[in-house]
Design a protein around this motif. Structure first.
Motif, PDB file in Angstrom:
ATOM      1  N   UNK A   1      34.235  35.141  35.329  1.00 25.74           N
ATOM      2  CA  UNK A   1      34.990  34.896  34.080  1.00 25.74           C
ATOM      3  C   UNK A   1      34.978  33.270  33.831  1.00 25.74           C
ATOM      4  N   UNK A   2      34.990  33.109  32.535  1.00 22.68           N
ATOM      5  CA  UNK A   2      34.738  31.637  32.071  1.00 22.68           C
ATOM      6  C   UNK A   2      35.408  31.403  30.819  1.00 22.68           C
TER       7      UNK A   2
ATOM      8  N   UNK B   1      37.272  33.642  37.877  1.00 17.14           N
ATOM      9  CA  UNK B   1      37.430  34.455  39.028  1.00 17.14           C
ATOM     10  C   UNK B   1      36.253  35.378  39.062  1.00 17.14           C
ATOM     11  N   UNK B   2      35.451  35.872  40.056  1.00 21.73           N
ATOM     12  CA  UNK B   2      34.503  37.016  40.323  1.00 21.73           C
ATOM     13  C   UNK B   2      34.933  38.259  39.442  1.00 21.73           C
ATOM     14  N   UNK B   3      34.113  38.841  38.563  1.00 23.35           N
ATOM     15  CA  UNK B   3      34.412  39.868  37.813  1.00 23.35           C
ATOM     16  C   UNK B   3      33.490  40.919  38.281  1.00 23.35           C
ATOM     17  N   UNK B   4      32.253  40.739  38.620  1.00 27.14           N
ATOM     18  CA  UNK B   4      31.273  41.844  39.073  1.00 27.14           C
ATOM     19  C   UNK B   4      30.289  41.337  39.844  1.00 27.14           C
TER      20      UNK B   4
ATOM     21  N   UNK C   1      26.753  33.123  36.272  1.00 22.86           N
ATOM     22  CA  UNK C   1      26.531  33.982  37.406  1.00 22.86           C
ATOM     23  C   UNK C   1      26.204  32.821  38.592  1.00 22.86           C
ATOM     24  N   UNK C   2      27.031  33.419  39.580  1.00 21.58           N
ATOM     25  CA  UNK C   2      26.878  32.918  40.847  1.00 21.58           C
ATOM     26  C   UNK C   2      25.659  33.260  41.776  1.00 21.58           C
TER      27      UNK C   2
END
Length: 254
Positions: free
Chosen positions: A212-213, A220-223, A191-192
């Protein structure tokens, strides 16, 4: 408002952090974690707050959260439902349709996502320095957080706080959690924490994002979840504010 499909991710952390930390001060933490807390305003300043408010989604018609930081009673209000915790039990009040999730689990979940890094200063957690981590081209220093035996839904769960080595500001949270399974995942989720604002002397997030990881590499950001109408007050809510409304039911009665 975006569906908060990540609602199960910090179950172990939530239970571990249920106890308040009135008797702790910043000197009780390892130096690196103490510096992270200080970079966000300090644990003493955080403890001066009594009532935390924030909204997820639309500022007028979003999900309004109110939390008593000392007792950890809380209430979430929307146009469709209310859920809360009166200090002993979670409750739900349906307004339009039926609330489909478990209020016992859901009433404080987003609070624990939101109140980073201060909830990591609660009792029952252990800290150790972990290896630096390169995430999306930047290198961060890390702190591994684990639980004392018997604390949380699973004492084997692991959390990693990654911070900027120059400012000590929190940048990422990673976690390996069992969520009721027999085995932890091999690779963590990420989580960023990339947007903050100062409220009453402490830094609080205005937006967080799940990425995503794969095999420990962040993609990339997913939510993304945005927070607004944020306030941190030293005043308590009126008596009965967190109590179960007359037409509500306790979670286990649903």
């Amino acid at each position: 408002m975006k569906k908060l499909f990540i609602m199960i991710f910090l179950s172990g952390l939530m239970v571990a952090c249920q106890k308040n930390t009135e008797n702790q001060d910043q000197s009780q933490y390892p130096t690196d974690f103490a510096k992270v807390l200080e970079a966000h305003g300090g644990i003493d300043q955080w403890k001066k707050g009594r009532t935390l408010n924030f909204t997820i989604g639309d500022p007028v018609d979003g999900q309004k959260h109110t939390v008593d930081l000392h007792s950890r009673m809380d209430k979430i209000t929307t146009s469709d439902y209310e859920i809360g915790f009166d200090g002993n039990k979670a409750w739900v009040l349906n307004k339009e349709g039926k609330y489909e999730r478990n209020p016992t689990f859901m009433h404080d979940l987003m609070f624990y996502f939101y109140a980073m890094p201060f909830v990591l200063a609660d009792e029952g957690l252990n800290y150790e320095k972990t290896a630096d981590k390169e995430i999306r081209g930047e290198t961060y220093q890390g702190i591994k957080i684990t639980f004392e035996p018997g604390v949380g839904n699973s004492s084997s769960d692991e959390y990693y706080l990654y911070y900027d080595p120059e400012t000590y500001q929190m940048a990422w949270l990673a976690y390996k959690a069992t969520f009721g399974k027999d085995k932890k995942p091999e690779w963590p989720n990420f989580i960023s924490y990339d947007k903050w604002s100062e409220e009453s002397g402490v830094l609080l997030p205005t937006s967080i994002a799940w990425y995503t990881a794969e095999e420990g590499q962040v993609g990339e950001e997913r939510n993304r979840v945005d927070f607004n109408t944020i306030s941190l007050s030293q005043e308590s809510q009126p008596e009965g504010f967190y109590s179960k409304p007359e037409n509500a039911v306790f979670g286990e009665e649903e």
